[in-house]
Every structure is written in C-alpha cells, then in structure tokens.
Design a protein around this motif. Sequence first.
Motif, PDB file in Angstrom:
ATOM      1  N   SER A  21      25.945  44.145  24.594  1.00 32.80           N
ATOM      2  CA  SER A  21      26.267  44.077  26.014  1.00 32.80           C
ATOM      3  C   SER A  21      26.053  42.669  26.565  1.00 32.80           C
ATOM      4  CB  SER A  21      25.400  45.082  26.785  1.00 32.80           C
ATOM      5  OG  SER A  21      24.015  44.780  26.612  1.00 32.80           O
ATOM      6  N   GLU A  22      25.766  41.731  25.666  1.00 38.62           N
ATOM      7  CA  GLU A  22      25.545  40.359  26.111  1.00 38.62           C
ATOM      8  C   GLU A  22      26.828  39.797  26.715  1.00 38.62           C
ATOM      9  OE1 GLU A  22      23.978  37.940  23.041  1.00 38.62           O
ATOM     10  OE2 GLU A  22      22.149  39.136  22.783  1.00 38.62           O
ATOM     11  N   GLN A  23      26.655  39.049  27.796  1.00 35.46           N
ATOM     12  CA  GLN A  23      27.802  38.458  28.478  1.00 35.46           C
ATOM     13  C   GLN A  23      27.820  36.958  28.232  1.00 35.46           C
ATOM     14  OE1 GLN A  23      26.309  40.129  32.197  1.00 35.46           O
ATOM     15  NE2 GLN A  23      28.302  41.058  32.553  1.00 35.46           N
ATOM     16  N   ALA A  24      29.016  36.416  28.184  1.00 34.66           N
ATOM     17  CA  ALA A  24      29.142  34.970  28.030  1.00 34.66           C
ATOM     18  C   ALA A  24      28.625  34.280  29.281  1.00 34.66           C
ATOM     19  CB  ALA A  24      30.609  34.612  27.795  1.00 34.66           C
ATOM     20  N   HIS A 162      54.701  35.387  48.125  1.00 33.92           N
ATOM     21  CA  HIS A 162      53.360  34.813  47.944  1.00 33.92           C
ATOM     22  C   HIS A 162      52.884  34.947  46.495  1.00 33.92           C
ATOM     23  CE1 HIS A 162      51.330  38.793  47.702  1.00 33.92           C
ATOM     24  NE2 HIS A 162      52.284  39.168  48.543  1.00 33.92           N
ATOM     25  N   SER A 163      51.918  34.125  46.152  1.00 36.85           N
ATOM     26  CA  SER A 163      51.320  34.173  44.821  1.00 36.85           C
ATOM     27  C   SER A 163      50.596  35.498  44.620  1.00 36.85           C
ATOM     28  CB  SER A 163      50.312  33.024  44.651  1.00 36.85           C
ATOM     29  OG  SER A 163      50.888  31.776  44.938  1.00 36.85           O
ATOM     30  N   GLN A 164      50.686  36.035  43.417  1.00 36.07           N
ATOM     31  CA  GLN A 164      49.992  37.276  43.062  1.00 36.07           C
ATOM     32  C   GLN A 164      48.770  36.906  42.227  1.00 36.07           C
ATOM     33  OE1 GLN A 164      52.208  39.890  40.540  1.00 36.07           O
ATOM     34  NE2 GLN A 164      51.017  41.708  41.047  1.00 36.07           N
ATOM     35  N   THR A 165      47.679  36.562  42.911  1.00 38.28           N
ATOM     36  CA  THR A 165      46.522  36.000  42.218  1.00 38.28           C
ATOM     37  C   THR A 165      45.220  36.629  42.718  1.00 38.28           C
ATOM     38  OG1 THR A 165      46.643  34.166  43.814  1.00 38.28           O
ATOM     39  CG2 THR A 165      47.522  33.758  41.624  1.00 38.28           C
ATOM     40  N   PRO A 166      44.761  37.694  42.087  1.00 37.36           N
ATOM     41  CA  PRO A 166      43.469  38.273  42.469  1.00 37.36           C
ATOM     42  C   PRO A 166      42.326  37.476  41.824  1.00 37.36           C
ATOM     43  CG  PRO A 166      44.903  39.868  41.334  1.00 37.36           C
ATOM     44  CD  PRO A 166      45.427  38.498  41.067  1.00 37.36           C
ATOM     45  N   PHE A 167      41.642  36.683  42.628  1.00 43.00           N
ATOM     46  CA  PHE A 167      40.576  35.833  42.118  1.00 43.00           C
ATOM     47  C   PHE A 167      39.253  36.585  42.049  1.00 43.00           C
ATOM     48  CE2 PHE A 167      43.446  32.757  44.202  1.00 43.00           C
ATOM     49  CZ  PHE A 167      43.668  31.887  43.150  1.00 43.00           C
ATOM     50  N   LEU A 168      38.491  36.336  40.984  1.00 38.45           N
ATOM     51  CA  LEU A 168      37.077  36.715  40.940  1.00 38.45           C
ATOM     52  C   LEU A 168      36.283  35.426  41.096  1.00 38.45           C
ATOM     53  CD1 LEU A 168      34.787  38.751  40.534  1.00 38.45           C
ATOM     54  CD2 LEU A 168      34.925  38.269  38.069  1.00 38.45           C
ATOM     55  N   MET A 169      35.519  35.369  42.168  1.00 35.48           N
ATOM     56  CA  MET A 169      34.712  34.194  42.467  1.00 35.48           C
ATOM     57  C   MET A 169      33.244  34.510  42.208  1.00 35.48           C
ATOM     58  SD  MET A 169      37.359  32.440  43.513  1.00 35.48           S
ATOM     59  CE  MET A 169      36.760  30.939  44.314  1.00 35.48           C
ATOM     60  N   ASP A 192      46.017  47.922  35.244  1.00 35.02           N
ATOM     61  CA  ASP A 192      45.318  49.204  35.145  1.00 35.02           C
ATOM     62  C   ASP A 192      43.864  49.054  35.595  1.00 35.02           C
ATOM     63  OD1 ASP A 192      43.640  51.331  33.757  1.00 35.02           O
ATOM     64  OD2 ASP A 192      45.646  51.979  33.162  1.00 35.02           O
ATOM     65  N   PRO A 193      43.362  49.979  36.429  1.00 35.52           N
ATOM     66  CA  PRO A 193      41.977  49.883  36.901  1.00 35.52           C
ATOM     67  C   PRO A 193      40.952  49.727  35.788  1.00 35.52           C
ATOM     68  CG  PRO A 193      43.147  51.540  38.162  1.00 35.52           C
ATOM     69  CD  PRO A 193      44.078  51.098  37.072  1.00 35.52           C
ATOM     70  N   LYS A 194      41.201  50.328  34.619  1.00 39.59           N
ATOM     71  CA  LYS A 194      40.267  50.172  33.502  1.00 39.59           C
ATOM     72  C   LYS A 194      40.173  48.718  33.067  1.00 39.59           C
ATOM     73  CE  LYS A 194      40.974  54.843  31.651  1.00 39.59           C
ATOM     74  NZ  LYS A 194      41.481  55.641  30.496  1.00 39.59           N
ATOM     75  N   LEU A 195      41.302  48.004  33.110  1.00 39.76           N
ATOM     76  CA  LEU A 195      41.302  46.595  32.738  1.00 39.76           C
ATOM     77  C   LEU A 195      40.576  45.765  33.789  1.00 39.76           C
ATOM     78  CD1 LEU A 195      45.006  46.251  31.481  1.00 39.76           C
ATOM     79  CD2 LEU A 195      42.931  46.679  30.130  1.00 39.76           C
ATOM     80  N   VAL A 196      40.740  46.136  35.048  1.00 39.24           N
ATOM     81  CA  VAL A 196      40.029  45.449  36.122  1.00 39.24           C
ATOM     82  C   VAL A 196      38.525  45.643  35.955  1.00 39.24           C
ATOM     83  CG1 VAL A 196      39.629  45.353  38.615  1.00 39.24           C
ATOM     84  CG2 VAL A 196      41.964  45.658  37.734  1.00 39.24           C
ATOM     85  N   ALA A 197      38.104  46.882  35.713  1.00 34.28           N
ATOM     86  CA  ALA A 197      36.680  47.177  35.533  1.00 34.28           C
ATOM     87  C   ALA A 197      36.118  46.425  34.334  1.00 34.28           C
ATOM     88  CB  ALA A 197      36.479  48.682  35.361  1.00 34.28           C
ATOM     89  N   ALA A 198      36.898  46.340  33.257  1.00 40.03           N
ATOM     90  CA  ALA A 198      36.442  45.636  32.059  1.00 40.03           C
ATOM     91  C   ALA A 198      36.271  44.149  32.318  1.00 40.03           C
ATOM     92  CB  ALA A 198      37.427  45.864  30.910  1.00 40.03           C
ATOM     93  N   GLU A 199      37.176  43.563  33.106  1.00 41.62           N
ATOM     94  CA  GLU A 199      37.062  42.134  33.421  1.00 41.62           C
ATOM     95  C   GLU A 199      35.853  41.881  34.314  1.00 41.62           C
ATOM     96  OE1 GLU A 199      38.135  38.200  32.868  1.00 41.62           O
ATOM     97  OE2 GLU A 199      38.940  39.989  31.902  1.00 41.62           O
ATOM     98  N   LEU A 200      35.606  42.761  35.268  1.00 42.81           N
ATOM     99  CA  LEU A 200      34.414  42.621  36.106  1.00 42.81           C
ATOM    100  C   LEU A 200      33.149  42.700  35.258  1.00 42.81           C
ATOM    101  CD1 LEU A 200      35.442  44.846  39.161  1.00 42.81           C
ATOM    102  CD2 LEU A 200      35.201  42.356  39.147  1.00 42.81           C
ATOM    103  N   ALA A 201      33.151  43.610  34.272  1.00 39.26           N
ATOM    104  CA  ALA A 201      31.975  43.789  33.420  1.00 39.26           C
ATOM    105  C   ALA A 201      31.670  42.543  32.589  1.00 39.26           C
ATOM    106  CB  ALA A 201      32.159  44.994  32.524  1.00 39.26           C
ATOM    107  N   LYS A 202      32.685  41.716  32.343  1.00 33.61           N
ATOM    108  CA  LYS A 202      32.474  40.490  31.560  1.00 33.61           C
ATOM    109  C   LYS A 202      31.626  39.471  32.308  1.00 33.61           C
ATOM    110  CE  LYS A 202      36.845  40.393  28.966  1.00 33.61           C
ATOM    111  NZ  LYS A 202      38.079  39.581  28.748  1.00 33.61           N
ATOM    112  N   TRP A 203      31.744  39.461  33.640  1.00 32.44           N
ATOM    113  CA  TRP A 203      31.187  38.340  34.399  1.00 32.44           C
ATOM    114  C   TRP A 203      30.138  38.718  35.437  1.00 32.44           C
ATOM    115  CZ3 TRP A 203      32.537  34.709  31.426  1.00 32.44           C
ATOM    116  CH2 TRP A 203      33.795  34.712  30.810  1.00 32.44           C
ATOM    117  N   VAL A 204      30.194  39.908  35.962  1.00 32.94           N
ATOM    118  CA  VAL A 204      29.253  40.296  37.015  1.00 32.94           C
ATOM    119  C   VAL A 204      27.931  40.712  36.391  1.00 32.94           C
ATOM    120  CG1 VAL A 204      28.827  41.830  38.976  1.00 32.94           C
ATOM    121  CG2 VAL A 204      31.143  40.997  38.514  1.00 32.94           C
ATOM    122  N   ARG A 205      26.865  40.149  36.892  1.00 29.93           N
ATOM    123  CA  ARG A 205      25.542  40.441  36.317  1.00 29.93           C
ATOM    124  C   ARG A 205      24.474  40.371  37.397  1.00 29.93           C
ATOM    125  NH1 ARG A 205      26.557  35.807  32.247  1.00 29.93           N
ATOM    126  NH2 ARG A 205      28.562  36.845  32.521  1.00 29.93           N
TER     127      ARG A 205
END
Length: 205
Positions: A21-24, A162-169, A192-205
């Motif tokens: 579960s280690e994150q970069a 407009h640009s289609q750019t959902p940023f995670l800051m 897909d929401p599962k892909l969104v959740a997976a991307e959040l899990a990579k960086w949010v801590r």
Amino acid sequence: MNKNVTFLIATLALTACNPSSEQAPLSQAPLAGAAIGGPFTLTDQDGKQRSYAEFDGKYRIVYFGYTNCPDICTPDMQHLMAGLSQFEKAKPGLKGKVQPLFITVDPQRDTPAILKQFVAAFHPRLIGLTGSDEQISSVAKSFAVHYERVEGSSPESYLMSHSQTPFLMGPDGKPLALLPADTPNTEPNEGDPKLVAAELAKWVR
C-alpha cells in the motif's frame, strides 16, 4: 522442500494477496513541478467569497466547466464525484481530505443560485465557484485552461468550448495529476469512477 524455498514461496504468496500500500512520493506525481494553479478569490453557490488558500492542507479536485454544458460536464462531474465517494468509503480515515471545486467558465449564466442547484446533484461537499468575467479569465489562465464562447442560434443559446481537465492539486495547492475523464464519442469509459478512486488512492494520504 528446502526451508529457504518454503519461506520464499510463502512470502511471495503473502505479497500477491496483500499488495503493497506504499505510495510514491508526491514529488513523483505526473504534474509535480508544473506551473499550474495559483491564488484566487471567487464567489461560491451561497454567495460567499472563497479563496484558494482557505483549502491549504487539503487536496483539491479542480474542474472547469459550466452548468449548460450539453454532453461533457455533467457526466464528468458524475464520474468524478462518484469516484471521490468510492475513495472516501474505501479510505474512511481520509474522508474530508479532498475538497472538490467546480469553477464555471460561463459566469454570465452561472449565478450562485444556478450553481447551487447544479453542485447539489453530485456530492455534498462540492463547491461551485463563479465571479466576474475578468476573475474567471484570470483563474482559468493560471490553470492553463482554455475556453471560448461559441455563438448559437440566439444570444442566449451559446455554448462554451473548454478544456476537459480535472486537476488533482496537493495540500500546498500545487498540481499532482489529471484525474481520469471520459473522452466523448468513444466506447470505453475512461472516466469510470473506479479509475478516479484508484488515482486518488495513489496520491491522497
């Protein structure tokens, strides 16, 4: 069987069942170091002034769009906020660490009252933001977001390209990654929401 071999097999099996579960480090995020984002003050769906800095310490999902968007913004917000909800359910200890923000590129029509109806449909903590033409232009520029008005059959029926750019800051307000978004007119759902959740899990801590 050799005890060392037995131990190795057991270790590999445990690793396969329980992936790390280690994150970069955030410094390795795709957009780390990019000149995207910056301070702003806009008006939320309740008519209150909100500054970007007030969310320091939290991760931020920042999406630029508009409520009359016919085929992109609503599905994007549905997927992004469903993904956020999935992430919050899977990681209850991190619930509230991510603040979603919807910034309109159509301030002429997207008043606080209109935004209030729009954001309420997607997530209880989603904040809708509007402002003057000059304010929106400045914020969009700082996020490298392009938009322009496309005239319709009447002055009221225009569209906003407009640009289609959902940023995670990140917690410091600096960019980390783009969240998955579905490309219109394609068969797979890249947002897909599962892909969104997976991307959040990579960086949010």
